[in-house]
Design a protein around this motif. Structure first.
Motif, PDB file in Angstrom:
ATOM      1  N   MET A   1       0.844  -1.177   0.000  1.00  0.00           N
ATOM      2  CA  MET A   1       0.000   0.000   0.000  1.00  0.00           C
ATOM      3  C   MET A   1       0.883   1.232   0.000  1.00  0.00           C
ATOM      4  N   PHE A   2       0.361   2.302  -0.586  1.00  0.00           N
ATOM      5  CA  PHE A   2       1.073   3.562  -0.540  1.00  0.00           C
ATOM      6  C   PHE A   2       0.101   4.719  -0.685  1.00  0.00           C
ATOM      7  N   LEU A   3       0.599   5.907  -0.343  1.00  0.00           N
ATOM      8  CA  LEU A   3      -0.193   7.126  -0.466  1.00  0.00           C
ATOM      9  C   LEU A   3      -0.011   7.719  -1.847  1.00  0.00           C
ATOM     10  N   ALA A   4      -1.058   8.375  -2.341  1.00  0.00           N
ATOM     11  CA  ALA A   4      -0.975   9.053  -3.633  1.00  0.00           C
ATOM     12  C   ALA A   4      -1.951  10.218  -3.647  1.00  0.00           C
ATOM     13  N   LYS A   5      -1.655  11.198  -4.475  1.00  0.00           N
ATOM     14  CA  LYS A   5      -2.563  12.322  -4.669  1.00  0.00           C
ATOM     15  C   LYS A   5      -3.236  12.160  -6.025  1.00  0.00           C
ATOM     16  N   ILE A   6      -4.539  12.366  -6.056  1.00  0.00           N
ATOM     17  CA  ILE A   6      -5.269  12.302  -7.320  1.00  0.00           C
ATOM     18  C   ILE A   6      -5.017  13.610  -8.058  1.00  0.00           C
ATOM     19  N   THR A   7      -4.429  13.509  -9.247  1.00  0.00           N
ATOM     20  CA  THR A   7      -4.056  14.698 -10.013  1.00  0.00           C
ATOM     21  C   THR A   7      -4.901  14.896 -11.268  1.00  0.00           C
ATOM     22  N   GLY A   8      -5.689  13.907 -11.625  1.00  0.00           N
ATOM     23  CA  GLY A   8      -6.522  14.035 -12.819  1.00  0.00           C
ATOM     24  C   GLY A   8      -7.408  12.822 -12.997  1.00  0.00           C
ATOM     25  N   ASN A   9      -8.181  12.841 -14.064  1.00  0.00           N
ATOM     26  CA  ASN A   9      -9.037  11.689 -14.364  1.00  0.00           C
ATOM     27  C   ASN A   9      -8.957  11.380 -15.836  1.00  0.00           C
ATOM     28  N   LEU A  10      -9.497  10.236 -16.209  1.00  0.00           N
ATOM     29  CA  LEU A  10      -9.489   9.807 -17.609  1.00  0.00           C
ATOM     30  C   LEU A  10     -10.881   9.403 -18.034  1.00  0.00           C
ATOM     31  N   THR A  11     -11.124   9.543 -19.298  1.00  0.00           N
ATOM     32  CA  THR A  11     -12.335   9.015 -19.898  1.00  0.00           C
ATOM     33  C   THR A  11     -11.911   8.127 -21.047  1.00  0.00           C
ATOM     34  N   ALA A  12     -12.422   6.916 -21.071  1.00  0.00           N
ATOM     35  CA  ALA A  12     -12.147   5.973 -22.158  1.00  0.00           C
ATOM     36  C   ALA A  12     -13.496   5.505 -22.704  1.00  0.00           C
ATOM     37  N   THR A  13     -13.828   5.936 -23.897  1.00  0.00           N
ATOM     38  CA  THR A  13     -15.133   5.564 -24.449  1.00  0.00           C
ATOM     39  C   THR A  13     -15.150   4.134 -24.964  1.00  0.00           C
ATOM     40  N   GLN A  14     -13.994   3.595 -25.295  1.00  0.00           N
ATOM     41  CA  GLN A  14     -13.892   2.211 -25.745  1.00  0.00           C
ATOM     42  C   GLN A  14     -13.085   1.430 -24.724  1.00  0.00           C
ATOM     43  N   LYS A  15     -13.709   0.427 -24.122  1.00  0.00           N
ATOM     44  CA  LYS A  15     -13.021  -0.403 -23.132  1.00  0.00           C
ATOM     45  C   LYS A  15     -13.754  -1.725 -22.980  1.00  0.00           C
ATOM     46  N   VAL A  16     -13.137  -2.668 -22.312  1.00  0.00           N
ATOM     47  CA  VAL A  16     -13.774  -3.957 -22.080  1.00  0.00           C
ATOM     48  C   VAL A  16     -15.036  -3.746 -21.242  1.00  0.00           C
ATOM     49  N   ASP A  17     -16.014  -4.608 -21.439  1.00  0.00           N
ATOM     50  CA  ASP A  17     -17.305  -4.459 -20.771  1.00  0.00           C
ATOM     51  C   ASP A  17     -17.197  -4.361 -19.250  1.00  0.00           C
ATOM     52  N   SER A  18     -16.284  -5.107 -18.654  1.00  0.00           N
ATOM     53  CA  SER A  18     -16.184  -5.102 -17.187  1.00  0.00           C
ATOM     54  C   SER A  18     -15.730  -3.754 -16.629  1.00  0.00           C
ATOM     55  N   MET A  19     -15.155  -2.905 -17.484  1.00  0.00           N
ATOM     56  CA  MET A  19     -14.681  -1.598 -17.022  1.00  0.00           C
ATOM     57  C   MET A  19     -15.701  -0.480 -17.225  1.00  0.00           C
ATOM     58  N   VAL A  20     -16.816  -0.778 -17.877  1.00  0.00           N
ATOM     59  CA  VAL A  20     -17.853   0.235 -18.079  1.00  0.00           C
ATOM     60  C   VAL A  20     -18.372   0.688 -16.716  1.00  0.00           C
ATOM     61  N   GLY A  21     -18.431   1.987 -16.508  1.00  0.00           N
ATOM     62  CA  GLY A  21     -18.918   2.542 -15.249  1.00  0.00           C
ATOM     63  C   GLY A  21     -17.857   2.734 -14.185  1.00  0.00           C
TER      64      GLY A  21
END
Length: 102
Positions: A1-21
């Protein structure tokens, strides 16, 4: 485990079904400043992590990698190797608080 800062986000319109949402964030791992031990500083790396806790940009979070990223009910069927599993409220070294969320 480690600490991290959220610096941004991504949008992927094409991805495997299990990653939708799934919410994907860019996270930057942090470490305790080895000189002063009074702050967290970037390691200079970035990762993409799946959010399992409703975190948001700018927050400091707890991250797991590798097979541990698939040990939650939300992630056990996802093709991932990095997951956000907690939102950090405070970090304390000895008696000194070096991070406190807003």
């Amino acid at each position: 485990m480690f600490l991290a800062k959220i610096t941004g986000n991504l949008t992927a319109t094409q991805k495997v079904d299990s990653m939708v949402g799934q919410t994907l964030f860019i996270v930057e791992p942090l470490r305790v400043d080895e000189q002063s031990q009074d702050s967290l500083k970037s390691t200079g790396r970035t990762f993409i992590a799946v959010d399992t806790v409703g975190a948001g940009e700018g927050e400091v979070v707890l991250i797991v990698q590798g097979s541990s990223a698939r040990f939650t009910d939300e992630t056990k069927m996802l093709p991932i190797d990095c997951a956000i599993i907690g939102i950090i409220d405070t970090v304390q070294i000895g008696t000194k608080s070096i991070y406190r969320s807003n």
